[in-house]
Design an enzyme around this catalytic site. Sequence first.
Site, PDB file in Angstrom:
ATOM      1  N   LYS A 109       0.830  -1.217   0.000  1.00  0.00           N
ATOM      2  CA  LYS A 109       0.000   0.000   0.000  1.00  0.00           C
ATOM      3  C   LYS A 109       0.858   1.259   0.000  1.00  0.00           C
ATOM      4  CE  LYS A 109       0.726   0.887   4.551  1.00  0.00           C
ATOM      5  NZ  LYS A 109       1.206   2.132   5.193  1.00  0.00           N
TER       6      LYS A 109
ATOM      7  N   THR B 243      -3.535   5.407   3.800  1.00  0.00           N
ATOM      8  CA  THR B 243      -2.223   5.855   3.339  1.00  0.00           C
ATOM      9  C   THR B 243      -2.298   6.582   2.004  1.00  0.00           C
ATOM     10  OG1 THR B 243      -1.374   3.860   4.414  1.00  0.00           O
ATOM     11  CG2 THR B 243       0.166   5.077   3.074  1.00  0.00           C
TER      12      THR B 243
END
Length: 331
Positions: free
Chosen positions: A188, A245
Amino acid sequence: MSYIAVIGAGNWGTTLASMLTEKGYDTCLWVYEEALCEEINRTRINKDYLPEHKIPDSILVTHDIKEAVGKARYILSVVPTQFVRGVFKDVLQYLRQDAVIISASKGIEKKSLLTVSSVIKGLTDHKVAVLSGPSFASEVMRRLPTAVTLSCDDAPTALLLQEIFNTAYFRVYTHDDTLGVELGGALKNVIAIASGISDGMGLGYNARAALITRGLAEIKRLGIALGAKDETFSGLSGLGDLILTCTGLLSRNYSLGIKLGQGMKLGDILSATKSVVEGVETSESAYELSKKCNVQMPIVEQVYMVIHAGKEPVTALREFMNRSLKTEFHA
């Protein structure tokens, strides 16, 4: 039995040490930088990584690795991924036989292409668990609520660690797919850089939503090829951490991407921060893994090319959008 050593005094390590000592555990925080360790002991402030918050006086802060881990029942590693192997070669010589290691690092080691728990397992027979999920350190430090995943191959150990880490504002779920949890947490960061580049270029919300969605598809594709479970990537350590994120300005990876999208040079961005931006090195590992596994990861590939080959973001965008057309859920 309750002694916990936190290895790594960045913002996340400092936060977790503070949270654990708040629960009543005897906690030690190991600091790599000797000067920073001395300053923290003098001021009880980690000015380099978490300057807004005071570190509880009850936490033992030390630069001595033997003092930190020698009597610890639990070792919580928050060491940047590319330094884990070197640090643990020192840590392991002082561990008690029944010590349990918990990794909270999010990355993939270069060259070996191993996740952090796999690196540690290759060095020792100690039980190893992984803690991951959507958790900005500054928000946890402020006791704002979140939920994370604790994964361990040994179910009784997972349940024990769940109780240790769970608080009224830090809810912990258990899982048994350690590989999937780690891959979600590592990959991610690469997609977050792409999301930041998109926003830095002013491409809009539509582009960011598409990047997150297609990024998740790439993460799942590689994860399944490596043996992880499909459903893991829909959970907290997958989709949950990805959304956070890729959209939050507290994300170092997303923020770095924004600056790249605005035309700043990578070296200038990295020289202005003390914190490690895990996605920079993980982009290389992820790219190499995709080639090794023959898995298509066009977003990861373009991030790799921007960071490691100097490709201009506008060129990466053009190449990404002009690929051959496919069905959405192609293999």
